[in-house]
Design a protein around this motif. Structure first.
Motif, PDB file in Angstrom:
ATOM      1  N   ALA A 117       0.842  -1.210   0.000  1.00  0.00           N
ATOM      2  CA  ALA A 117       0.000   0.000   0.000  1.00  0.00           C
ATOM      3  C   ALA A 117       0.876   1.259   0.000  1.00  0.00           C
ATOM      4  O   ALA A 117       2.000   1.243   0.515  1.00  0.00           O
ATOM      5  CB  ALA A 117      -0.902  -0.008   1.226  1.00  0.00           C
ATOM      6  N   PRO A 118       0.364   2.345  -0.570  1.00  0.00           N
ATOM      7  CA  PRO A 118       1.179   3.567  -0.678  1.00  0.00           C
ATOM      8  C   PRO A 118       1.350   4.301   0.650  1.00  0.00           C
ATOM      9  O   PRO A 118       0.472   4.261   1.514  1.00  0.00           O
ATOM     10  CB  PRO A 118       0.370   4.432  -1.658  1.00  0.00           C
ATOM     11  CG  PRO A 118      -1.020   3.925  -1.565  1.00  0.00           C
ATOM     12  CD  PRO A 118      -0.954   2.484  -1.191  1.00  0.00           C
ATOM     13  N   THR A 119       2.468   5.001   0.752  1.00  0.00           N
ATOM     14  CA  THR A 119       2.738   5.856   1.920  1.00  0.00           C
ATOM     15  C   THR A 119       1.647   6.920   2.002  1.00  0.00           C
ATOM     16  O   THR A 119       1.242   7.477   0.985  1.00  0.00           O
ATOM     17  CB  THR A 119       4.114   6.526   1.739  1.00  0.00           C
ATOM     18  OG1 THR A 119       5.071   5.479   1.616  1.00  0.00           O
ATOM     19  CG2 THR A 119       4.466   7.427   2.892  1.00  0.00           C
ATOM     20  N   GLY A 120       1.185   7.186   3.207  1.00  0.00           N
ATOM     21  CA  GLY A 120       0.141   8.201   3.384  1.00  0.00           C
ATOM     22  C   GLY A 120      -1.245   7.600   3.439  1.00  0.00           C
ATOM     23  O   GLY A 120      -2.219   8.318   3.699  1.00  0.00           O
ATOM     24  N   LEU A 121      -1.340   6.279   3.229  1.00  0.00           N
ATOM     25  CA  LEU A 121      -2.663   5.636   3.272  1.00  0.00           C
ATOM     26  C   LEU A 121      -3.322   5.875   4.641  1.00  0.00           C
ATOM     27  O   LEU A 121      -2.666   5.801   5.677  1.00  0.00           O
ATOM     28  CB  LEU A 121      -2.496   4.113   3.056  1.00  0.00           C
ATOM     29  CG  LEU A 121      -3.777   3.288   3.234  1.00  0.00           C
ATOM     30  CD1 LEU A 121      -4.729   3.511   2.067  1.00  0.00           C
ATOM     31  CD2 LEU A 121      -3.446   1.792   3.358  1.00  0.00           C
ATOM     32  N   CYS A 122      -4.630   6.157   4.591  1.00  0.00           N
ATOM     33  CA  CYS A 122      -5.399   6.352   5.828  1.00  0.00           C
ATOM     34  C   CYS A 122      -6.527   5.318   5.834  1.00  0.00           C
ATOM     35  O   CYS A 122      -7.331   5.271   4.902  1.00  0.00           O
ATOM     36  CB  CYS A 122      -5.962   7.776   5.827  1.00  0.00           C
ATOM     37  SG  CYS A 122      -7.086   8.127   7.181  1.00  0.00           S
ATOM     38  N   VAL A 123      -6.557   4.498   6.866  1.00  0.00           N
ATOM     39  CA  VAL A 123      -7.623   3.482   6.982  1.00  0.00           C
ATOM     40  C   VAL A 123      -8.529   3.896   8.146  1.00  0.00           C
ATOM     41  O   VAL A 123      -8.063   4.002   9.283  1.00  0.00           O
ATOM     42  CB  VAL A 123      -7.014   2.082   7.240  1.00  0.00           C
ATOM     43  CG1 VAL A 123      -8.113   1.054   7.468  1.00  0.00           C
ATOM     44  CG2 VAL A 123      -6.123   1.656   6.068  1.00  0.00           C
ATOM     45  N   VAL A 124      -9.794   4.154   7.848  1.00  0.00           N
ATOM     46  CA  VAL A 124     -10.723   4.629   8.884  1.00  0.00           C
ATOM     47  C   VAL A 124     -11.861   3.631   9.030  1.00  0.00           C
ATOM     48  O   VAL A 124     -12.354   3.096   8.029  1.00  0.00           O
ATOM     49  CB  VAL A 124     -11.412   5.956   8.475  1.00  0.00           C
ATOM     50  CG1 VAL A 124     -12.011   6.660   9.686  1.00  0.00           C
ATOM     51  CG2 VAL A 124     -10.502   6.871   7.723  1.00  0.00           C
ATOM     52  N   ALA A 125     -12.304   3.439  10.251  1.00  0.00           N
ATOM     53  CA  ALA A 125     -13.482   2.587  10.468  1.00  0.00           C
ATOM     54  C   ALA A 125     -14.482   3.331  11.335  1.00  0.00           C
ATOM     55  O   ALA A 125     -14.092   4.133  12.199  1.00  0.00           O
ATOM     56  CB  ALA A 125     -13.068   1.294  11.136  1.00  0.00           C
ATOM     57  N   ASP A 126     -15.751   3.056  11.100  1.00  0.00           N
ATOM     58  CA  ASP A 126     -16.771   3.672  11.950  1.00  0.00           C
ATOM     59  C   ASP A 126     -16.787   2.979  13.306  1.00  0.00           C
ATOM     60  O   ASP A 126     -17.052   3.601  14.326  1.00  0.00           O
ATOM     61  CB  ASP A 126     -18.138   3.539  11.272  1.00  0.00           C
ATOM     62  CG  ASP A 126     -19.159   4.452  11.901  1.00  0.00           C
ATOM     63  OD1 ASP A 126     -18.838   5.647  12.083  1.00  0.00           O
ATOM     64  OD2 ASP A 126     -20.272   3.981  12.233  1.00  0.00           O
ATOM     65  N   SER A 150      -5.919   4.699  11.087  1.00  0.00           N
ATOM     66  CA  SER A 150      -4.481   4.407  11.084  1.00  0.00           C
ATOM     67  C   SER A 150      -3.854   4.982   9.832  1.00  0.00           C
ATOM     68  O   SER A 150      -4.466   4.985   8.764  1.00  0.00           O
ATOM     69  CB  SER A 150      -4.241   2.895  11.094  1.00  0.00           C
ATOM     70  OG  SER A 150      -4.867   2.313  12.215  1.00  0.00           O
ATOM     71  N   LEU A 151      -2.610   5.458  10.001  1.00  0.00           N
ATOM     72  CA  LEU A 151      -1.874   6.045   8.877  1.00  0.00           C
ATOM     73  C   LEU A 151      -0.639   5.196   8.597  1.00  0.00           C
ATOM     74  O   LEU A 151       0.025   4.740   9.542  1.00  0.00           O
ATOM     75  CB  LEU A 151      -1.430   7.470   9.230  1.00  0.00           C
ATOM     76  CG  LEU A 151      -2.558   8.425   9.629  1.00  0.00           C
ATOM     77  CD1 LEU A 151      -1.995   9.730  10.191  1.00  0.00           C
ATOM     78  CD2 LEU A 151      -3.464   8.703   8.432  1.00  0.00           C
ATOM     79  N   LEU A 152      -0.345   5.025   7.325  1.00  0.00           N
ATOM     80  CA  LEU A 152       0.843   4.274   6.939  1.00  0.00           C
ATOM     81  C   LEU A 152       1.927   5.258   6.497  1.00  0.00           C
ATOM     82  O   LEU A 152       1.716   6.043   5.564  1.00  0.00           O
ATOM     83  CB  LEU A 152       0.494   3.320   5.788  1.00  0.00           C
ATOM     84  CG  LEU A 152       1.671   2.566   5.163  1.00  0.00           C
ATOM     85  CD1 LEU A 152       2.369   1.679   6.181  1.00  0.00           C
ATOM     86  CD2 LEU A 152       1.193   1.728   3.970  1.00  0.00           C
ATOM     87  N   LEU A 153       3.063   5.238   7.198  1.00  0.00           N
ATOM     88  CA  LEU A 153       4.157   6.168   6.878  1.00  0.00           C
ATOM     89  C   LEU A 153       5.458   5.394   6.715  1.00  0.00           C
ATOM     90  O   LEU A 153       5.658   4.360   7.363  1.00  0.00           O
ATOM     91  CB  LEU A 153       4.313   7.199   8.009  1.00  0.00           C
ATOM     92  CG  LEU A 153       3.133   8.161   8.185  1.00  0.00           C
ATOM     93  CD1 LEU A 153       3.291   8.964   9.465  1.00  0.00           C
ATOM     94  CD2 LEU A 153       3.008   9.095   6.985  1.00  0.00           C
ATOM     95  N   ARG A 154       6.305   5.913   5.844  1.00  0.00           N
ATOM     96  CA  ARG A 154       7.624   5.285   5.655  1.00  0.00           C
ATOM     97  C   ARG A 154       8.694   6.371   5.807  1.00  0.00           C
ATOM     98  O   ARG A 154       9.337   6.764   4.832  1.00  0.00           O
ATOM     99  CB  ARG A 154       7.714   4.619   4.274  1.00  0.00           C
ATOM    100  CG  ARG A 154       6.743   3.444   4.113  1.00  0.00           C
ATOM    101  CD  ARG A 154       6.956   2.692   2.804  1.00  0.00           C
ATOM    102  NE  ARG A 154       6.127   1.522   2.696  1.00  0.00           N
ATOM    103  CZ  ARG A 154       4.890   1.494   2.164  1.00  0.00           C
ATOM    104  NH1 ARG A 154       4.343   2.612   1.688  1.00  0.00           N
ATOM    105  NH2 ARG A 154       4.220   0.371   2.115  1.00  0.00           N
TER     106      ARG A 154
END
Ligand code: BTN
Length: 337
Positions: A117-126, A150-154
């Protein structure tokens, strides 16, 4: 064989919904179907289909045969097309995944990181059914009332620099809460965000690393936005609170999420360009810990009491346990006495 589209890639329908929304928002009032169709290069029938689908997601869009369409109300739900910015100015959250329910956004983000998955991805759940806190604790994550993401950072940094990033993340959220709600949010070391002494946000940072090399960080942020007092289990009632409990009014989640992403991106870029020093200094101004008598419980150690005298350049908490004797803590639970 055609491979399945990765979860973080925007679906054509989501793109259509986001473009129609952007066009309705930029004009404010009514926009004719013909104008929308010309501007977006879509048939009038396609526009109608996107408008109808947005209504099923809770958007109130009025339609008048003479005037066209008018966006009246937006639901306060972090749908992926609301989180990802169209103008491309914000790369953090530029890709996003929204799920009505997931076990843990951190767990899913780690899985997506493994899939590239790309850097900066934001996964949100209700809602999270198995939201995770620090030290293996559960994180209460009921639907409709919080920001669980959650945020994905490298970051190009060594694993040893991650504690500084962790402190900075707390300051970022506190600043965004201040901007959006006016509440005087503070940070309890390392990164709990407090309002009036109660915890409104917790951050769980997980990393994939080799000894000298950091592969990625998953920054899990849980903000108690509109939870009410009766939603806390008994053991958290004296510790946790929510923004609505403290402000006495409902707080919209989407503007807060946008503010956190914006602030986080700015601080992240500054961290990479100027280093942690100036940011830790600024973050220190929001510290609820420094200057207080504290008790620190670190794994495998006896609890230590003393005066929190500052934060070291590497992010450690400096605690004076007797005159002239200072201890440094890199991890642990802190209570303010
Ligand atoms: C803490 O213990 O204070 C940290 C809590 C972190 C909770 C967030 S909610 C979104 C993300 N997903 C998880 O499972 N945990 C983090």
């Amino acid at each position: 064989m055609k491979s399945a589209q990765p979860m973080w890639q925007m679906r054509a329908a989501d793109k259509g919904r986001s473009e129609v929304l952007a066009a309705l928002r930029s004009d404010g009032g009514y926009v004719s179907g013909e104008q929308l169709s010309r501007r977006l290069g879509l048939s009038r029938n396609a526009i109608w289909k996107y408008v109808s689908s947005l209504r099923t997601y809770g958007y109130i869009i009025e339609a008048s045969p003479r005037k066209g369409y008018c966006l009246v109300t937006t639901p306060d739900t972090p749908y992926s097309w609301e989180v990802s910015s169209l103008d491309g100015q914000r790369w953090l959250g530029g890709y996003s995944v929204y799920l009505p329910e997931v076990d843990s956004t951190n767990k899913l983000t780690k899985e997506l990181a493994r899939q590239g998955a790309p850097t900066g991805l934001c996964v949100v759940a209700d809602k999270q059914t198995a939201g995770r806190g620090r030290r293996g604790r559960n994180w209460v994550s009921p639907p409709g009332s919080g920001l669980w993401f959650s945020l994905l950072l490298r970051p190009p940094m060594a694993p040893s620099e991650v504690p500084c990033f962790s402190l900075i993340a707390g300051a970022v959220v506190a600043r965004a809460i201040r901007q959006v709600t006016g509440l005087s949010a503070m940070v309890k070391w390392p990164n709990d965000v407090l309002v009036h002494g109660g915890k409104v946000c917790g951050i769980l940072i997980e990393m994939s690393a080799e000894v000298e090399h950091l592969n990625h960080l998953v920054v899990g942020i849980g903000v108690n936005v509109n939870l009410s007092a009766n939603q806390w289990p008994a053991e958290l009632r004296n510790v946790a609170t929510s923004l609505s409990q403290e402000s006495g009014t409902k707080v919209r989640r989407l503007p807060l999420l946008h503010a956190i992403l914006q602030e986080m991106q700015q601080w992240y870029e500054r961290l990479l360009s100027v280093g942690a020093g100036p940011l830790l200094e600024e973050a220190g101004e929001l510290s609820a810990t420094v200057g207080q008598q504290v008790k620190v419980v670190a794994v495998g150690q006896q609890p230590v009491c003393g005066l929190a005298v500052g934060i070291a350049a590497d992010g450690a908490l400096r605690v004076q346990i007797s005159p002239g004797e200072e201890r440094l803590f890199y991890a642990g639970d802190v209570s303010i006495r």
